[in-house]
Enzyme design. Structure first.
Site, PDB file in Angstrom:
ATOM      1  N   GLU A   1      26.654  32.532-135.682  1.00 22.41           N
ATOM      2  CA  GLU A   1      25.914  33.207-134.611  1.00 22.41           C
ATOM      3  C   GLU A   1      26.770  34.310-133.996  1.00 22.41           C
ATOM      4  O   GLU A   1      26.286  35.397-133.685  1.00 22.41           O
ATOM      5  CB  GLU A   1      25.512  32.206-133.527  1.00 22.41           C
ATOM      6  CG  GLU A   1      24.443  31.243-133.947  1.00 22.41           C
ATOM      7  CD  GLU A   1      23.143  31.941-134.307  1.00 22.41           C
ATOM      8  OE1 GLU A   1      22.476  31.492-135.249  1.00 22.41           O
ATOM      9  OE2 GLU A   1      22.815  32.969-133.671  1.00 22.41           O
ATOM     10  N   TYR A   2      28.048  34.001-133.828  1.00 23.67           N
ATOM     11  CA  TYR A   2      28.962  35.002-133.275  1.00 23.67           C
ATOM     12  C   TYR A   2      28.989  36.218-134.199  1.00 23.67           C
ATOM     13  O   TYR A   2      28.866  37.360-133.750  1.00 23.67           O
ATOM     14  CB  TYR A   2      30.368  34.410-133.120  1.00 23.67           C
ATOM     15  CG  TYR A   2      31.343  35.372-132.472  1.00 23.67           C
ATOM     16  CD1 TYR A   2      31.519  35.382-131.096  1.00 23.67           C
ATOM     17  CD2 TYR A   2      32.045  36.297-133.246  1.00 23.67           C
ATOM     18  CE1 TYR A   2      32.388  36.283-130.497  1.00 23.67           C
ATOM     19  CE2 TYR A   2      32.912  37.204-132.653  1.00 23.67           C
ATOM     20  CZ  TYR A   2      33.082  37.194-131.282  1.00 23.67           C
ATOM     21  OH  TYR A   2      33.927  38.094-130.698  1.00 23.67           O
TER      22      TYR A   2
ATOM     23  N   GLU B   1      40.540  32.754-155.283  1.00 21.02           N
ATOM     24  CA  GLU B   1      41.090  31.601-154.559  1.00 21.02           C
ATOM     25  C   GLU B   1      40.137  31.175-153.457  1.00 21.02           C
ATOM     26  O   GLU B   1      39.081  31.789-153.273  1.00 21.02           O
ATOM     27  CB  GLU B   1      42.482  31.950-154.006  1.00 21.02           C
ATOM     28  CG  GLU B   1      42.496  33.211-153.155  1.00 21.02           C
ATOM     29  CD  GLU B   1      43.910  33.773-152.901  1.00 21.02           C
ATOM     30  OE1 GLU B   1      44.654  33.966-153.885  1.00 21.02           O
ATOM     31  OE2 GLU B   1      44.234  34.025-151.741  1.00 21.02           O
TER      32      GLU B   1
ATOM     33  N   LYS C   1      38.781  30.453-149.560  1.00 18.93           N
ATOM     34  CA  LYS C   1      38.928  31.008-148.217  1.00 18.93           C
ATOM     35  C   LYS C   1      38.985  29.832-147.249  1.00 18.93           C
ATOM     36  O   LYS C   1      37.969  29.223-146.934  1.00 18.93           O
ATOM     37  CB  LYS C   1      37.771  31.931-147.866  1.00 18.93           C
ATOM     38  CG  LYS C   1      37.989  32.606-146.524  1.00 18.93           C
ATOM     39  CD  LYS C   1      36.936  33.663-146.234  1.00 18.93           C
ATOM     40  CE  LYS C   1      37.266  34.395-144.935  1.00 18.93           C
ATOM     41  NZ  LYS C   1      37.393  33.496-143.775  1.00 18.93           N
TER      42      LYS C   1
ATOM     43  N   LYS D   1      31.243  34.506-149.063  1.00 19.13           N
ATOM     44  CA  LYS D   1      30.955  33.333-148.229  1.00 19.13           C
ATOM     45  C   LYS D   1      30.052  32.307-148.897  1.00 19.13           C
ATOM     46  O   LYS D   1      29.381  32.582-149.887  1.00 19.13           O
ATOM     47  CB  LYS D   1      30.270  33.808-146.942  1.00 19.13           C
ATOM     48  CG  LYS D   1      31.171  34.616-146.034  1.00 19.13           C
ATOM     49  CD  LYS D   1      31.861  33.726-145.056  1.00 19.13           C
ATOM     50  CE  LYS D   1      31.964  34.400-143.688  1.00 19.13           C
ATOM     51  NZ  LYS D   1      32.497  33.524-142.686  1.00 19.13           N
TER      52      LYS D   1
ATOM     53  N   CYS E   1      18.456  -4.950-128.939  1.00 21.14           N
ATOM     54  CA  CYS E   1      18.540  -4.278-130.228  1.00 21.14           C
ATOM     55  C   CYS E   1      17.145  -3.856-130.710  1.00 21.14           C
ATOM     56  O   CYS E   1      16.233  -4.677-130.740  1.00 21.14           O
ATOM     57  CB  CYS E   1      19.181  -5.218-131.248  1.00 21.14           C
ATOM     58  SG  CYS E   1      19.163  -4.579-132.921  1.00 21.14           S
TER      59      CYS E   1
ATOM     60  N   CYS F   1      16.332  -6.223-133.885  1.00 19.29           N
ATOM     61  CA  CYS F   1      16.143  -7.682-133.840  1.00 19.29           C
ATOM     62  C   CYS F   1      15.940  -8.224-132.433  1.00 19.29           C
ATOM     63  O   CYS F   1      15.769  -9.423-132.259  1.00 19.29           O
ATOM     64  CB  CYS F   1      17.331  -8.379-134.492  1.00 19.29           C
ATOM     65  SG  CYS F   1      18.827  -8.329-133.474  1.00 19.29           S
TER      66      CYS F   1
HETATM   67 ZN    ZN Z   1      20.101  -6.349-133.955  1.00 15.90          ZN
END
Ligand code: ZN
Length: 724
Positions: free
Chosen positions: A50-51, A134, A136, A341, A437, A440
């Protein structure tokens, strides 16, 4: 202009929203803010890709409108600035960057080769140009200055002209030789500057972040950020704790050494001097097809996930030095090299939900459900948030735009939130961990000092079934020979075994029906199961997989209580009386056996014929013989060394009861400092009052009784016997 406009379509933003001058100003401000966060605060808030996009948007705008180019524009300097505390180092030869080819397809390599041939004015029928190809590396560029073979200085790239003196920190990297070796002239040259990349291996990075997480500390966004932070860490002691690595790939100033004629020979020479040089390199021809640059780009791309470190592309350099010199430089970049890239390993996307995943060990992990995004070469729809505290620290909420990282075979993770300008659009409630949980319905626990929430269902929880079976079957537990990983996968995935007791209901016919299961193996397993039924209480207890109950604790518990029923019924206080059992273990045992479904599993296993000999020890003692049997004690005031809970546990272990109030039935009152009305009442009733020493004397009698009984063998607890 909002930030999201910039993210969404930076290149077109100016046309649709504002004047070019306004757009340029907004881009400059954005880029400078991000650069500050990245380089100075070590806390990037947008992915590199993004930069780069914002940067290129500004570059394009400035190229079109040169009058908009200001001295403070981020395009006017190479990244980096000297932190207070580091001495500036003027580079004898500028540290340039390599032009980046963002076209991640084969055409990226072909375009570079075509450009080189054109610049060299090669005719169409000239032989192919040779390139050193090589990797990058995704780290921090460093210049190492050796004088007469000795490392005298290490500096960061900085702005390319001036870097930072980070010699002290670089010296902590074991891979970097402090003295060059080998007979060649290079190793003893008056001046040899070696350039390369300091990076952090992915496994070192994961381990570092895991440590940070367990301490509730800030985690690093990616290995490069962690490596850069370590190199530019003002305290070398802290830098030394961050595991860094190094690859050499080029030269700076050289005096007194005839540099080899090709780049590939140069790398060989550097390796011979004891410098780490990456083995993933080749000499390739520019022609497209299976032997050229394209093939290298594709082959490395296919293996990128298996490499132990991050790369963001490959680099092609014209191999012959005389050709490099002919090609020269354009502005600050060499014409003879390019970085080709790969798809970015960090991308922006949106959080559409936060789910809970229960792992094999019962750990509950919050997982962000994401708007699908292409990152690190695959489409990602889920990313881990690790734990509640990390989620909160990063401030991730539903609907947020987040940075997702996926590198190697590490599971994708959310590394940060990109806060929308002006806050979130609407109120979003805080995420909460469930109390039970989701798989269970067992109680969810987080232990003091730990960051992870866990399901206490253990052997009952479907998510933990495989782990529970393997744990139960292991040699140190029930020792069921032949019940390994693959078979457990088959049994659980095929729905053949859902609970531990169902293991013992497997017949040869049912087993032989499984894929790749020969009759003979099925018979062997049934025999092993049958054999395992005759066990010991410590093995059985350990096999249940109760958290914190390892082999040693299981032995102590068995020795102390002797019978599973007494362990299942023991109060936390009674459990605390067992050697080496602390509050965490006691609480874990109590939570486990407080859940009816866990006791049910124990009953069913016994019903299947699992049995054990009574273990010797305290358990053999008839409770009636314990010195405090039938006695009721009352505690009041503060005892000199024992806490109330400890005293209570010791009394119960000796067969006594602890009551809350004094009555005629009270046998002893144990009184400490500031004993109140209970002591008055005891005196009134003429009861025996003990101090702590008196209590200890009573308890010593209990220990003596237990020790005397210790050596006796015992009868089977369960009359049904091993064949059930
Ligand atoms: Zn569980």
């Amino acid at each position: 202009m909002s930030q999201s406009d910039l993210f969404g379509a930076p290149a077109e933003a100016g046309v649709t929203v504002s004047s070019p001058a306004e757009v340029a100003a907004a881009l400059r401000e954005q880029l400078n803010a991000h650069a500050h966060r990245y380089h100075v605060l070590d806390a990037p808030s947008i992915p590199d890709a993004e930069y780069d996009r914002l940067f290129q948007a500004l570059q394009a705008l400035e190229a079109e409108h040169p009058e908009l180019r200001t001295p403070d524009s981020p395009t006017q300097r190479v990244l980096g600035q000297v932190l207070d505390g580091f001495e500036p180092v003027r580079h004898a030869v500028p540290m340039l960057s390599i032009r980046t080819e963002t076209d991640t397809e084969a055409s990226g390599a072909e375009a570079f080769d075509a450009r080189v041939r054109r610049e060299l004015a090669l005719p169409d029928d000239a032989p192919p140009v040779q390139y050193a190809a090589e990797l990058k590396f995704d780290g921090l560029a460093i210049n190492l200055r050796y004088e007469h073979g000795v490392l005298v200085q290490a500096a960061t790239r900085g702005d390319g002209e001036t870097g930072e003196n980070v010699t002290q920190n670089i010296r902590t990297i074991g891979q970097i030789p402090l003295r060059l070796q080998g007979p060649g002239a290079g190793a003893s040259a008056p001046v040899l500057e070696v350039r390369g990349e300091v990076y952090m291996r992915r496994d070192d990075f994961e381990a570092l972040n895991e440590r940070q997480r367990q301490h509730g500390a800030k985690t690093f966004v990616n290995p490069r950020n962690a490596a850069a932070g370590a190199v530019r860490q003002l305290d070398p002691a802290i830098a030394a704790q961050r595991p860094l690595s190094f690859f050499a790939y080029g030269l700076g100033e050289v005096q007194g050494w005839d540099v080899p004629d090709t780049h590939s020979a140069l790398l060989d020479a550097l390796a011979a001097m004891g410098l780490p040089v990456c083995a993933e390199r080749t000499v390739a021809e520019g022609a497209s097809g299976t032997s050229g640059l394209v093939a290298f780009h594709q082959a490395i791309g296919a293996r990128r996930d298996q490499l132990p470190f991050d790369i963001d592309g490959v680099v092609y350099k014209v191999n012959r030095r005389d050709l490099q010199e002919r090609l020269g430089f354009v502005t600050r970049e060499p014409r003879w090299a390019v970085a080709h890239k790969y798809p970015a390993q960090e991308q922006l996307t949106q959080v559409e939900g936060i789910d809970i995943q229960v792992g094999r060990t019962g750990k509950l992990t919050p997982v962000a459900r994401l708007k699908p995004v292409f990152v690190g070469g695959v489409t990602v729809t889920n990313a881990t948030l690790h734990n509640l505290f990390e989620l909160r620290r990063k401030g991730v909420r539903l609907g947020d735009t987040v940075i997702v990282r996926r590198a190697g075979d590490v599971i994708p993770e959310v590394v940060g939130v990109v806060a929308p300008e002006g806050g979130r659009p609407a109120y979003v409630p805080n995420f909460r961990m469930p109390r039970t949980c989701p798989v269970c319905d067992s109680t969810v626990l987080r232990e003091p000092g730990e960051v992870d929430h866990r399901c206490t269902g253990g052997l009952f929880c479907a998510a933990q079934r495989k782990q529970a079976l393997l744990h139960f079957a292991q040699r140190r537990a029930m020792d069921i020979e032949g019940l390994g990983d693959k078979l457990v996968d088959q049994l659980v995935d095929g729905g053949v075994v859902r609970t531990l007791p169902e293991l013992y209901k497997l017949g040869v016919a049912k087993l032989a029906a499984l894929d790749r299961m020969a009759d003979k193996s099925a018979q062997n397993l049934v025999a092993a199961l049958e054999k395992s039924k005759q066990t010991t209480l410590p093995r059985f207890l350990f096999g249940l997989g109760i958290r914190h109950v390892g082999e040693a604790t299981a032995k102590d518990l068995a020795k102390h209580f002797g019978q599973i029923d007494r362990i299942m019924d023991a109060s936390e206080a009674a459990l605390l009386a067992v050697r080496d059992v602390g509050p965490v273990v006691a609480h874990s045992l109590r939570t486990f056996f407080d859940q009816a479904h866990n006791r049910e599993v124990v009953e069913q296993l016994r019903a299947c014929g699992v049995s054990w000999l009574e273990h010797d020890g305290a358990a053999l003692v008839d409770p009636a013989t314990l010195p405090l049997h039938g006695k009721t004690l009352v505690l009041t005031g503060t005892l000199p060394t024992l806490s109330r809970d400890e005293a209570k546990a010791l009394i119960e272990a000796a067969g006594g009861k602890v009551a809350g109030s004094v009555s005629k039935k009270t046998s002893y009152v144990v009184a400490g400092e500031e004993a109140g009305s209970k002591l008055d009442k005891a005196r009134e009733l003429g009861l025996t009052v003990l101090d702590e020493a008196g209590l200890q004397a009573l308890l010593a009698a209990a220990v003596a009784t237990v020790a005397a009984a210790g050596a006796e063998p015992a009868a089977p607890q369960d009359g049904s016997g091993p064949t059930g």
